[in-house]
Design an enzyme around this catalytic site. Structure first.
Site, PDB file in Angstrom:
ATOM      1  N   HIS A  35      16.204  13.356 -10.256  1.00 16.08           N
ATOM      2  CA  HIS A  35      15.250  14.448 -10.039  1.00 16.08           C
ATOM      3  C   HIS A  35      16.015  15.720  -9.720  1.00 16.08           C
ATOM      4  CE1 HIS A  35      13.192  10.659  -9.265  1.00 16.08           C
ATOM      5  NE2 HIS A  35      12.079  11.265  -9.661  1.00 16.08           N
ATOM      6  N   HIS A 265      10.416  18.702 -12.388  1.00 12.89           N
ATOM      7  CA  HIS A 265      10.442  17.684 -11.329  1.00 12.89           C
ATOM      8  C   HIS A 265      11.497  16.607 -11.593  1.00 12.89           C
ATOM      9  CE1 HIS A 265       8.904  14.493  -8.622  1.00 12.89           C
ATOM     10  NE2 HIS A 265       9.224  13.714  -9.642  1.00 12.89           N
ATOM     11  N   GLU A 414      -2.142   2.304  11.682  1.00 11.11           N
ATOM     12  CA  GLU A 414      -1.172   1.213  11.538  1.00 11.11           C
ATOM     13  C   GLU A 414       0.059   1.654  10.744  1.00 11.11           C
ATOM     14  OE1 GLU A 414      -4.380   1.018  10.627  1.00 11.11           O
ATOM     15  OE2 GLU A 414      -5.251  -0.222  12.212  1.00 11.11           O
ATOM     16  N   HIS A 476     -11.502  -9.721   8.796  1.00 14.08           N
ATOM     17  CA  HIS A 476     -10.452  -9.672   9.812  1.00 14.08           C
ATOM     18  C   HIS A 476      -9.559 -10.912   9.817  1.00 14.08           C
ATOM     19  CE1 HIS A 476     -12.759  -6.314  11.131  1.00 14.08           C
ATOM     20  NE2 HIS A 476     -12.158  -6.194  12.296  1.00 14.08           N
TER      21      HIS A 476
END
Ligand SMILES: Cc1ncc(C[n+]2csc(CCOP(=O)(O)OP(=O)(O)O)c2C)c(N)n1
Length: 671
Positions: A35, A265, A414, A476
Site C-alpha cells: 500500500h 490506496h 467486549e 447466551h
C-alpha cells in the site's frame, strides 16, 4: 496539490519526508504488492511527530518510558518500516526494506509485533491499533500512579485511517478513552477521504470530529502537509486535558497521478508513475537510496531521546533496591515467587472444605488471593462484573480520580475491552484480565485472535460457558465457542471442573508470558471433584486421571468443566454393574497435546471404549476420541448437536441428554 509549492515552503522538511515516500514507492514496487498511498500521504505528519515530539531512542527500543507509536492503519506498514530504518533501529536494515513482504523478512505485509523493535503492536485488521492505543494509555496512567512521574511519563500516539474509524471497535475505544480522560493519548486521523472502494462518502457521512468531541475528546485540525501546522496541532494536543484527536487533512498518494483516488490506496508499481512521482518530489536518487546527509539527519532524530533516557536511567537507579527489583520484575512479566505457594494453600483449603461452587465463583476465590500478591493485575468486565466475578475486594476502581485503581468498568464493549487489554499487555508492567459471557467471545474475537497471533498474555474470564447457564437461553448459551477458541493457534482454553482446577488454571495462565488464556467458567454450582490434595498442578498437564477404574477397565470417560462430575456419576453407575471405568479430566486440550507421548499414553491408553462428555459441540474431541490410540467403533460423544434452549439448567441437561445415565448408556452401546 502542487508538490513544488510544498517543497519550496519547507525544503528541509520536504526532503526528510520524501525519504519515507520514496522508500515506500521502491519497496512496494520491489514486492509488487503493498500500500503506497497511505505512507505517501502521512509522511509529513509522521516526520514532524518523530522529529519534534516522539520521545524515543532508536538505540534502546525497549526503554520502558518511551512514547509509543501505533500505526493503526497497518496497511501503511511501509510508513513504520521507513521510519525505523531512517532513525537507525538496528534490526531494520535497508536489506529488510528491500525484502518487504518476503518470507523471513521482518518487514511483513502488515506490522507484526515481535518482528522488529519499534513495532509496538500487530496491526492490519482495521481499528485494532486504535483500541490497543487506548490500552497503552490506560496502562501508562496506571503505572504513573503506581511508580510516579519520574519513572513513568510518556505519550501514546496513534495514526488511524478512515477504515479504523469506521470499524465498530473504534467507537468502543473512543468511548473508553473519553471516559477515562486519557490525556496522554493522541490520535492522528489520516483524513484523506479515500478507502478501497472509492470516496468515503460512498459509505459514510459521519462528522468524525463531532463524534470524538461527543465522547469527551479534545479535537484539533491541521493541514497534514504543512509541517508548521502539524507541529502546532501536536503541541496543542499534548497540552490538552483529555485524549486528543487531530484531523490531519491529507492527500493519499501525494504527488502521484493516483493522488486523491482509490487507486492510490494500493500498490503503485508502474515504472513511469514511480519515475514521475519521484520527479515531482524533486528526488534524483536511485531506488532505495537515501543520501548520507539525509540519513544522518534522520539518525540524529533517532538519537534525540538518548539524553532523556540517560536521565531516566539515573532516576531508576535512585529508587530503592526493592522498588527497582519490583519494577524490573513487573516489566519483564515475571510472576512473583509467592504465587505458587498461594495457589497451593488455596487448593488445600478447597480439598478440605469441598465446596459446591460455580467455577466463576472459584475464579473469584482464586483472584482474591492472587490480586493482593500480583499488584500489576488490572481486572475488568464488559458490564458483567457481578456475573463474571472479576472484582475482588482490594482492587479499587480505575478512574480519573483514582488512576491507581485496578478494576476497569469497560462498559458493554467486549471488542474494545479486548483490544485495550492487548495494548496494556503490550505496554508491559501490567497483567490485564477481563470478563464477559463466553458466548460473547464472538464480539471480542477480532482482538482475541490478535492476542494469540502476537503472543501476549491476556486472561479472558469467560463465564456462563454452556447450557448450564439456564434460563437466558440459546442466545447466551455457547455451543461452538470452545471449538472455535481451541482451533485458534497459541491460545490456551481452560475449562476447569471445580475450584481446585480453577485455581490451577489461573496459576498456569498467569505463568504464560507469550500465550493468552481463556478460562471457560460455569454459572452453575459444581461439586469439588478433586478431593485429595496434590501440590503439583495437575491442570498444567492438560489432562490427568481423576478417578481410576476399580473393576477391570473397559471404558475411559473424558470430560471437561461442569461435565466432569457427570462423568463421575456415569462411572458410579457402571462400576456398580461391574464395568471398570476411568475418568480423565481434561481442563486444557492444548496443554495435554504438548505432553510427551508416554504421559499421553498413560492417561489415554488404547483398548478401552472412550466417551467424551462436554456441553458443547463434538468437533474438538475427535482428536482424543479417534486419535491417541482411539478407534471410531469404540468412540462416543455426549454433548450438544445444536443450539440450546431456555429453561432451568437441570432440565436442559436432561433434555439434551447430558446426564450420567446417558453417558452410561453410551458406554453400554459401545461395549
Ligand atoms: C477489519 C478489516 N477490514 C478490512 C480490511 C481491508 N482493508 C485494508 S485497508 C482498507 C481501506 C481502509 O481505508 P482507509 O483507512 O481510508 O485507508 P487509506 O485508503 O487512506 O489508505 C480495507 C477495507 C482490513 N485490513 N481490516
Amino acid at each position: 496539490m502542487d508538490t513544488k509549492d510544498l517543497a519550496a515552503a519547507h525544503p528541509d522538511h520536504w526532503r526528510r519526508a520524501a525519504c519515507i515516500r520514496t522508500l515506500t514507492l521502491d519497496a512496494v514496487a520491489a514486492a509488487n504488492s503493498g500500500h503506497s498511498g497511505m505512507p505517501m500521504g502521512m509522511a509529513d505528519v509522521a516526520t514532524v511527530l518523530f522529529r519534534n515530539h516522539l520521545k524515543f531512542d532508536a538505540s534502546a527500543p525497549h526503554w520502558p518510558d518511551r512514547d509509543r507509536f501505533i500505526l493503526s492503519a497497518g496497511h501503511g506498514s511501509m510508513l513504520l518500516y521507513s521510519l525505523l530504518y531512517l532513525t537507525g533501529y538496528e534490526d531494520m536494515t535497508l536489506d529488510q526494506i528491500r525484502n518487504f513482504r518476503q518470507l523471513g523478512s521482518i518487514t511483513a505485509g502488515h506490522p507484526e509485533y515481535g518482528h522488529a523493535a519499534g513495532i509496538e503492536t500487530t496491526t492490519g485488521p482495521l481499528g485494532q491499533g486504535l483500541a490497543n492505543a487506548v490500552g497503552f494509555a490506560m496502562a501508562e496512567e496506571f503505572l504513573r500512579a503506581r511508580w510516579g512521574k519520574k519513572v513513568v511519563d510518556h505519550h501514546t500516539y496513534c495514526i488511524a485511517g478512515d477504515g479504523c474509524l469506521m470499524e465498530g471497535i473504534s467507537q468502543e475505544a473512543i468511548g473508553l478513552a473519553g471516559r477515562h480522560e486519557l490525556s496522554h493519548l493522541i490520535v492522528m486521523w489520516d483524513n484523506n477521504d479515500i478507502t478501497i472502494d472509492g470516496k468515503v462518502s460512498l459509505s459514510d457521512r459521519t462528522d468524525q470530529m463531532a463524534r470524538f468531541a461527543a465522547s469527551g475528546w479534545d479535537v484539533f485540525e491541521c493541514d497534514g502537509h504543512d509541517p508548521e501546522d502539524i507541529d502546532r496541532a501536536l503541541t496543542a494536543a499534548k497540552a490538552s486535558a483529555g485524549p486528543a484527536m487531530i484531523a490531519c487533512k491529507t492527500h493519499i498518494a501525494l504527488g502521484s497521478s493516483a493522488q486523491d483516488t482509490s487507486k492510490g490506496h494500493g500498490a503503485l508499481t508502474d515504472d513511469q508513475l514511480i519515475a514521475d512521482t519521484k520527479a515531482a518530489y524533486g528526488w534524483e536518487h536511485g531506488p532505495f537510496e537515501i543520501p548520507s546527509d539525509l540519513k544522518e539527519e534522520w539518525e540524529a532524530i533517532g538519537a534525540r531521546g538518548a539524553a532523556d533516557r540517560a536521565d531516566w536511567d539515573a532516576r531508576i537507579a535512585a529508587l530503592s533496591t526493592t522498588r527497582q527489583v519490583e519494577f524490573a520484575r513487573s516489566i519483564a512479566g515475571e510472576m512473583p515467587k509467592k504465587l505458587s505457594a498461594t495457589i497451593k494453600a488455596l487448593k488445600k483449603q478447597v480439598t478440605e472444605t469441598t465446596p459446591k461452587v460455580a467455577t466463576r465463583k472459584a475464579s473469584e476465590m482464586a483472584l482474591e488471593v492472587i490480586n493482593p500478591i500480583i499488584r500489576e493485575t488490572l481486572g475488568g468486565s464488559a458490564d458483567l462484573t457481578g456475573s463474571n466475578n472479576t472484582k475482588t475486594a482490594d482492587l479499587g476502581t480505575f478512574e480519573p480520580e483514582n488512576r491507581a485503581g485496578r478494576y476497569i468498568y469497560y462498559g458493554i464493549r467486549e471488542h474494545g475491552m479486548t483490544g485495550a487489554m492487548n495494548g496494556m499487555a503490550l505496554h508491559g508492567g501490567v497483567r490485564p484480565y477481563g470478563g464477559t459471557f463466553m458466548c460473547f467471545t464472538d464480539y471480542a474475537r477480532g482482538a482475541m485472535r490478535l492476542s494469540a497471533l502476537m503472543g501476549v498474555s491476556v486472561q479472558y474470564v469467560m463465564t456462563h460457558d454452556s447450557i448450564g447457564l439456564g434460563e437466558d437461553g440459546p442466545t447466551h448459551q455457547p455451543v461452538e465457542h470452545l471449538a472455535m477458541l481451541r482451533a485458534t493457534p497459541n491460545m490456551l482454553v481452560f475449562r476447569p471442573a471445580d475450584a481446585v482446577e480453577t485455581a490451577e488454571a489461573w496459576e498456569a495462565a498467569l505463568n504464560q508470558k507469550a500465550t493468552p488464556s481463556v478460562l471457560a467458567l460455569s454459572r452453575q454450582g459444581v461439586p469439588t471433584v478433586r478431593r485429595e490434595h496434590k501440590t503439583a498442578n495437575q491442570t498444567w498437564r492438560g489432562a490427568y486421571v481423576l478417578a481410576e477404574a476399580e473393576a477391570k477397565r473397559q471404558a475411559i470417560l473424558i470430560a471437561s468443566g461442569s461435565e466432569v462430575s457427570i462423568a463421575l456419576e456415569a462411572r458410579a453407575i457402571l462400576e456398580g454393574e461391574g464395568i471398570g471405568v476411568r475418568v480423565v479430566s481434561m481442563p486444557c486440550m492444548e496443554l495435554f497435546a504438548t505432553q510427551d507421548e508416554s504421559y499421553r499414553k498413560r492417561v489415554l491408553p488404547g483398548g478401552a471404549v472412550r466417551v467424551a462428555v462436554e456441553a458443547g459441540v463434538r468437533q474438538p474431541w475427535d482428536q482424543w476420541l479417534l486419535g491417541e490410540r482411539g478407534r471410531e467403533a469404540k468412540a462416543g460423544f455426549v454433548g450438544m448437536e445444536g443450539f440450546g434452549a431456555s429453561a432451568p439448567a437441570e432440565e436442559l441437561y436432561a433434555h439434551f441428554g447430558i446426564t450420567g445415565e446417558a453417558v452410561a448408556a453410551k458406554v453400554h452401546a459401545l461395549l
